[in-house]
Write an enzyme that holds these catalytic residues in place. Structure first.
Site, PDB file in Angstrom:
ATOM      1  N   ASP A   3       5.021  -4.717  10.211  1.00  0.00           N
ATOM      2  CA  ASP A   3       6.151  -4.280  11.038  1.00  0.00           C
ATOM      3  C   ASP A   3       6.165  -5.005  12.379  1.00  0.00           C
ATOM      4  O   ASP A   3       7.224  -5.401  12.870  1.00  0.00           O
ATOM      5  CB  ASP A   3       6.074  -2.767  11.277  1.00  0.00           C
ATOM      6  CG  ASP A   3       6.449  -1.972  10.028  1.00  0.00           C
ATOM      7  OD1 ASP A   3       7.093  -2.548   9.133  1.00  0.00           O
ATOM      8  OD2 ASP A   3       6.071  -0.787   9.958  1.00  0.00           O
TER       9      ASP A   3
ATOM     10  N   ASP B 102       0.896  -1.393  12.710  1.00  0.00           N
ATOM     11  CA  ASP B 102       1.221  -1.993  11.408  1.00  0.00           C
ATOM     12  C   ASP B 102       1.525  -3.483  11.612  1.00  0.00           C
ATOM     13  O   ASP B 102       2.551  -3.837  12.212  1.00  0.00           O
ATOM     14  CB  ASP B 102       2.431  -1.263  10.810  1.00  0.00           C
ATOM     15  CG  ASP B 102       2.742  -1.723   9.396  1.00  0.00           C
ATOM     16  OD1 ASP B 102       2.766  -2.956   9.164  1.00  0.00           O
ATOM     17  OD2 ASP B 102       2.960  -0.874   8.528  1.00  0.00           O
TER      18      ASP B 102
ATOM     19  N   ARG C  73       0.848  -1.184   0.000  1.00  0.00           N
ATOM     20  CA  ARG C  73       0.000   0.000   0.000  1.00  0.00           C
ATOM     21  C   ARG C  73       0.890   1.242   0.000  1.00  0.00           C
ATOM     22  O   ARG C  73       1.725   1.415   0.888  1.00  0.00           O
ATOM     23  CB  ARG C  73      -0.887  -0.018   1.241  1.00  0.00           C
ATOM     24  CG  ARG C  73      -1.913   1.060   1.248  1.00  0.00           C
ATOM     25  CD  ARG C  73      -2.884   0.847   2.372  1.00  0.00           C
ATOM     26  NE  ARG C  73      -2.346   1.273   3.648  1.00  0.00           N
ATOM     27  CZ  ARG C  73      -3.104   1.712   4.644  1.00  0.00           C
ATOM     28  NH1 ARG C  73      -4.416   1.748   4.513  1.00  0.00           N
ATOM     29  NH2 ARG C  73      -2.577   2.078   5.776  1.00  0.00           N
TER      30      ARG C  73
HETATM   31  C1  PRP Z   1      -1.020  -3.321   5.043  1.00  0.00           C
HETATM   32  C2  PRP Z   1      -1.894  -4.490   5.447  1.00  0.00           C
HETATM   33  C3  PRP Z   1      -2.763  -4.693   4.234  1.00  0.00           C
HETATM   34  C4  PRP Z   1      -2.965  -3.289   3.754  1.00  0.00           C
HETATM   35  C5  PRP Z   1      -4.273  -2.802   4.295  1.00  0.00           C
HETATM   36  O1  PRP Z   1       0.026  -3.804   4.277  1.00  0.00           O
HETATM   37  O2  PRP Z   1      -1.197  -5.650   5.788  1.00  0.00           O
HETATM   38  O3  PRP Z   1      -2.154  -5.466   3.209  1.00  0.00           O
HETATM   39  O4  PRP Z   1      -1.894  -2.490   4.293  1.00  0.00           O
HETATM   40  O5  PRP Z   1      -4.568  -1.565   3.804  1.00  0.00           O
HETATM   41  P1  PRP Z   1      -5.734  -1.281   2.757  1.00  0.00           P
HETATM   42  O6  PRP Z   1      -6.940  -2.039   3.209  1.00  0.00           O
HETATM   43  O7  PRP Z   1      -5.902   0.219   2.895  1.00  0.00           O
HETATM   44  O8  PRP Z   1      -5.251  -1.681   1.407  1.00  0.00           O
HETATM   45  P2  PRP Z   1       1.248  -2.897   3.792  1.00  0.00           P
HETATM   46  O9  PRP Z   1       0.976  -2.292   2.458  1.00  0.00           O
HETATM   47  O10 PRP Z   1       1.629  -1.946   4.893  1.00  0.00           O
HETATM   48  O11 PRP Z   1       2.388  -3.949   3.522  1.00  0.00           O
HETATM   49  P3  PRP Z   1       3.108  -4.994   4.483  1.00  0.00           P
HETATM   50  O12 PRP Z   1       2.165  -6.169   4.608  1.00  0.00           O
HETATM   51  O13 PRP Z   1       4.341  -5.341   3.733  1.00  0.00           O
HETATM   52  O14 PRP Z   1       3.388  -4.347   5.820  1.00  0.00           O
END
Ligand code: PRP
Length: 222
Positions: A216, A213, A117
């Protein structure tokens, strides 16, 4: 999310095909998961354990087929799952959930899908895709702990639909009302299983009260 109207929690509590866990053990583990003092090793273990409990709930309606089995005493007819099961962890936060699923269904296929994201635009971008070209599944579970704006989940389900899987489900840990409503509006034909429905999204698209997060916190990358 500044200025974007968000539905209230009560407005999305009874959406069709949305299953919010009522299991007391899930609720108990959720408190430790939310706690800011929970370190990454413990956090990852909790994600896996909640994943296994959600897998138990989300697999309750799988189809079975009869199969002959020989006990030490005689032949009888047992049952086995009809068709393969797929798990699609949305990288990277979905990895812990997928591990929990695999404890319940060890022979499930794992189809990795990388969506990140963009923290400025809140749009999901695909950066990794190891979905096989041939499909022999009765169901595929897209798993990701956080359903915030819903963008990542919506895109993941759209990508899975291109593979013509008979049934697709989304499994998450925490959802915001906004993302849950969007996902069920864009993909009304899927079942959605979550452990908790939270209150709202803040200006930066983070779920409140949430847990921070999930990627993280699982992998210690603060
Ligand atoms: C986070 C989470 C989801 C997404 C949710 O991932 O794990 O995949 O954001 O947000 P949304 O519903 O607004 O799309 P991130 O992109 O931070 O990646 P990561 O899993 O690598 O931490």
């Amino acid at each position: 999310m500044q200025g974007v109207p968000q539905p209230r929690r009560e407005e999305v509590l009874n959406l069709p095909r949305v299953h919010i866990s009522r299991h007391p053990v899930v609720a108990h583990k959720m408190t430790a998961l939310r706690d800011r003092r929970t370190p990454p090793t413990e956090f990852y273990r909790l994600v896996k354990e909640i994943g296994a409990l959600l897998a138990y709930e989300a697999t309750a309606h799988l189809s079975l087929e009869p199969v002959e089995v020989e006990t030490p005493l005689q032949k009888t007819v047992g049952q086995r799952l009809a068709g393969g099961i797929g798990i699609t962890p949305i990288l990277r936060a979905g990895l812990g959930l997928a591990e929990g699923f695999r404890e319940v269904i060890p022979d499930a296929q794992v189809w990795h899908l990388g969506l990140r994201r963009d923290e400025r635009t809140l749009q999901a971008q695909e950066y990794y895709n190891r979905l096989p070209s041939t499909v022999n599944l009765q169901v595929c579970y897209a798993v990701d702990p956080m359903l915030a704006t819903g963008g990542s989940a919506i895109d993941a389900i759209s990508i899975l639909k291109q593979r013509h899987i008979p049934r697709i489900c989304y499994v998450g840990i925490i959802a915001a009302p906004y993302g849950l409503l969007r996902l069920s509006q864009v993909h009304p034909d899927i079942d959605i299983y979550i452990a908790a429905l939270d209150e709202s999204l803040n200006d930066y698209g983070f779920i409140l009260p949430g847990l921070g997060d999930a990627g993280d916190r699982q992998f210690g990358t603060f």
